[in-house]
Write a protein that holds these residues in place. Sequence first.
Motif, PDB file in Angstrom:
ATOM      1  N   LYS A   5      -8.820  14.279  -8.092  1.00 21.22           N
ATOM      2  CA  LYS A   5      -8.947  15.733  -8.110  1.00 21.22           C
ATOM      3  C   LYS A   5     -10.381  16.200  -8.371  1.00 21.22           C
ATOM      4  N   LEU A   6     -11.290  15.250  -8.511  1.00 21.50           N
ATOM      5  CA  LEU A   6     -12.701  15.579  -8.694  1.00 21.50           C
ATOM      6  C   LEU A   6     -13.379  15.713  -7.332  1.00 21.50           C
ATOM      7  N   PRO A   7     -14.619  16.228  -7.281  1.00 17.83           N
ATOM      8  CA  PRO A   7     -15.315  16.420  -6.004  1.00 17.83           C
ATOM      9  C   PRO A   7     -15.630  15.078  -5.332  1.00 17.83           C
ATOM     10  N   THR A   8     -14.891  14.742  -4.303  1.00 20.75           N
ATOM     11  CA  THR A   8     -14.932  13.412  -3.698  1.00 20.75           C
ATOM     12  C   THR A   8     -16.314  13.050  -3.165  1.00 20.75           C
ATOM     13  N   ILE A   9     -16.981  13.996  -2.538  1.00 18.72           N
ATOM     14  CA  ILE A   9     -18.303  13.701  -1.968  1.00 18.72           C
ATOM     15  C   ILE A   9     -19.303  13.414  -3.077  1.00 18.72           C
ATOM     16  N   ALA A  10     -19.237  14.165  -4.158  1.00 16.08           N
ATOM     17  CA  ALA A  10     -20.140  13.911  -5.291  1.00 16.08           C
ATOM     18  C   ALA A  10     -19.880  12.533  -5.895  1.00 16.08           C
ATOM     19  N   LEU A  42       0.845  -1.189   0.000  1.00 14.42           N
ATOM     20  CA  LEU A  42       0.000   0.000   0.000  1.00 14.42           C
ATOM     21  C   LEU A  42       0.877   1.233   0.000  1.00 14.42           C
ATOM     22  N   GLU A  43       0.690   2.075  -1.009  1.00 13.62           N
ATOM     23  CA  GLU A  43       1.403   3.344  -1.095  1.00 13.62           C
ATOM     24  C   GLU A  43       0.374   4.466  -1.225  1.00 13.62           C
ATOM     25  N   ILE A  44       0.552   5.516  -0.444  1.00 14.29           N
ATOM     26  CA  ILE A  44      -0.355   6.663  -0.487  1.00 14.29           C
ATOM     27  C   ILE A  44       0.448   7.913  -0.779  1.00 14.29           C
ATOM     28  N   ASN A  45       0.114   8.557  -1.887  1.00 14.70           N
ATOM     29  CA  ASN A  45       0.812   9.781  -2.287  1.00 14.70           C
ATOM     30  C   ASN A  45      -0.176  10.731  -2.952  1.00 14.70           C
ATOM     31  N   ASN A  46      -0.181  11.975  -2.502  1.00 15.53           N
ATOM     32  CA  ASN A  46      -0.987  13.028  -3.132  1.00 15.53           C
ATOM     33  C   ASN A  46      -2.449  12.628  -3.311  1.00 15.53           C
ATOM     34  N   GLY A  47      -3.013  12.002  -2.283  1.00  9.04           N
ATOM     35  CA  GLY A  47      -4.427  11.659  -2.305  1.00  9.04           C
ATOM     36  C   GLY A  47      -4.754  10.362  -3.014  1.00  9.04           C
ATOM     37  N   ASP A  89     -17.151  21.876  -2.464  1.00  4.82           N
ATOM     38  CA  ASP A  89     -16.762  21.566  -3.840  1.00  4.82           C
ATOM     39  C   ASP A  89     -17.824  22.012  -4.842  1.00  4.82           C
ATOM     40  N   TYR A  90     -19.088  21.917  -4.464  1.00  7.10           N
ATOM     41  CA  TYR A  90     -20.141  22.413  -5.365  1.00  7.10           C
ATOM     42  C   TYR A  90     -19.995  23.923  -5.554  1.00  7.10           C
ATOM     43  N   GLU A  91     -19.766  24.635  -4.469  1.00  9.97           N
ATOM     44  CA  GLU A  91     -19.584  26.087  -4.561  1.00  9.97           C
ATOM     45  C   GLU A  91     -18.376  26.416  -5.439  1.00  9.97           C
ATOM     46  N   GLU A  92     -17.307  25.652  -5.276  1.00  7.90           N
ATOM     47  CA  GLU A  92     -16.116  25.880  -6.081  1.00  7.90           C
ATOM     48  C   GLU A  92     -16.384  25.562  -7.550  1.00  7.90           C
ATOM     49  N   GLY A  93     -17.117  24.512  -7.819  1.00 13.02           N
ATOM     50  CA  GLY A  93     -17.424  24.142  -9.197  1.00 13.02           C
ATOM     51  C   GLY A  93     -18.234  25.212  -9.904  1.00 13.02           C
ATOM     52  N   VAL A  94     -19.233  25.748  -9.222  1.00 12.58           N
ATOM     53  CA  VAL A  94     -20.062  26.808  -9.810  1.00 12.58           C
ATOM     54  C   VAL A  94     -19.236  28.069 -10.011  1.00 12.58           C
ATOM     55  N   ALA A  95     -18.433  28.425  -9.003  1.00 14.13           N
ATOM     56  CA  ALA A  95     -17.604  29.635  -9.108  1.00 14.13           C
ATOM     57  C   ALA A  95     -16.619  29.515 -10.266  1.00 14.13           C
ATOM     58  N   ALA A  96     -16.002  28.343 -10.399  1.00 10.21           N
ATOM     59  CA  ALA A  96     -15.042  28.137 -11.485  1.00 10.21           C
ATOM     60  C   ALA A  96     -15.724  28.226 -12.843  1.00 10.21           C
ATOM     61  N   PHE A  97     -16.938  27.697 -12.943  1.00 10.37           N
ATOM     62  CA  PHE A  97     -17.692  27.772 -14.197  1.00 10.37           C
ATOM     63  C   PHE A  97     -17.997  29.220 -14.557  1.00 10.37           C
ATOM     64  N   MET A  98     -18.452  29.972 -13.571  1.00 12.14           N
ATOM     65  CA  MET A  98     -18.797  31.368 -13.821  1.00 12.14           C
ATOM     66  C   MET A  98     -17.560  32.208 -14.160  1.00 12.14           C
ATOM     67  N   GLU A  99     -16.451  31.865 -13.541  1.00 16.26           N
ATOM     68  CA  GLU A  99     -15.218  32.625 -13.758  1.00 16.26           C
ATOM     69  C   GLU A  99     -14.379  32.075 -14.901  1.00 16.26           C
ATOM     70  N   LYS A 100     -14.883  31.019 -15.548  1.00 21.05           N
ATOM     71  CA  LYS A 100     -14.224  30.396 -16.702  1.00 21.05           C
ATOM     72  C   LYS A 100     -12.794  29.972 -16.378  1.00 21.05           C
ATOM     73  N   ARG A 101     -12.662  29.276 -15.266  1.00 19.31           N
ATOM     74  CA  ARG A 101     -11.357  28.752 -14.851  1.00 19.31           C
ATOM     75  C   ARG A 101     -11.503  27.290 -14.434  1.00 19.31           C
ATOM     76  N   LYS A 102     -10.378  26.639 -14.248  1.00 16.83           N
ATOM     77  CA  LYS A 102     -10.393  25.247 -13.813  1.00 16.83           C
ATOM     78  C   LYS A 102     -10.684  25.161 -12.318  1.00 16.83           C
ATOM     79  N   PRO A 103     -11.637  24.335 -11.911  1.00 15.88           N
ATOM     80  CA  PRO A 103     -11.939  24.247 -10.472  1.00 15.88           C
ATOM     81  C   PRO A 103     -10.828  23.545  -9.692  1.00 15.88           C
ATOM     82  N   GLU A 104     -10.707  23.898  -8.437  1.00 16.35           N
ATOM     83  CA  GLU A 104      -9.759  23.240  -7.542  1.00 16.35           C
ATOM     84  C   GLU A 104     -10.544  22.618  -6.389  1.00 16.35           C
ATOM     85  N   PHE A 105     -10.963  21.379  -6.609  1.00 14.63           N
ATOM     86  CA  PHE A 105     -11.776  20.691  -5.622  1.00 14.63           C
ATOM     87  C   PHE A 105     -10.906  20.192  -4.473  1.00 14.63           C
ATOM     88  N   LYS A 106     -11.472  20.240  -3.256  1.00  9.86           N
ATOM     89  CA  LYS A 106     -10.732  19.843  -2.056  1.00  9.86           C
ATOM     90  C   LYS A 106     -11.287  18.557  -1.437  1.00  9.86           C
TER      91      LYS A 106
END
Length: 259
Positions: A200-205, A7-12, A240-257
Amino acid sequence: MSQSIQLEINNGIAQITLNRPQVFNSFNKEMAFAMQDALDRCKQGDVRAVMITGSGKAFCAGQDIQEITDPEKNPGFEAILDDHYNPIVTRIRDLEKPVVAAVNGVAAGAGANIALCCDVVIATKSAAFIQAFSKIGLIPDSAGTYFLPKLIGFGKASAVMMLADKITATEADQMGMIYKAVEDDEFSAFAKAVTEKLSKLPTIALANTKKALNESMSNTVEQQLALESKLQIQSANTADYEEGVAAFMEKRKPEFKGQ
């Protein structure tokens, strides 16, 4: 942890490697419990996606026949299923993270069905899937009779299981058994890229999508609609939903946590 599971764990990303290459990564009691421990470790918050693969030439050849033919070491089929394989399948399906099966070689018996219960299955074109059970007078286990008919249809699954045909990765891709068959020299990079993307996608979703898919196996349409409503509301109340909507409106890549 046992050397039979790495088992190796790196960067999520958690990479679980089946590590008994001398016996094509076939499971014995020790390896089965180590696999369960590794999956339990993946529940922790620093893991956002999991990849399961094999060392050496094979992904997993299923049960170690030497163990079940040894009068002193044979756990018996009740223990092999109830204590070894079934908890592995349950852990994969209940894990609130996407699980990628990176099938690097032959996946036979329980090894094939453990791969097929994962969320995304990728295989090298040189790999193959074999429902080998009928060759030794057994039935498919490890939820094979549950997942395979839903993946490829009742009639095809029945034939594949009864005839114990060797299904190449390309054939598995074509019949919808797996997500994608990849050229051998591209396989490792592709599998890692898919797992990294999922991490790097919205984990809860993604977890809620997995829950909805699990329940869809037995729900009525009405029950599924109600479940979708419940899980959508949960997903909409995340950062992450808030970030996804904000990124869409701002035309940038989302940074989901993953929150």
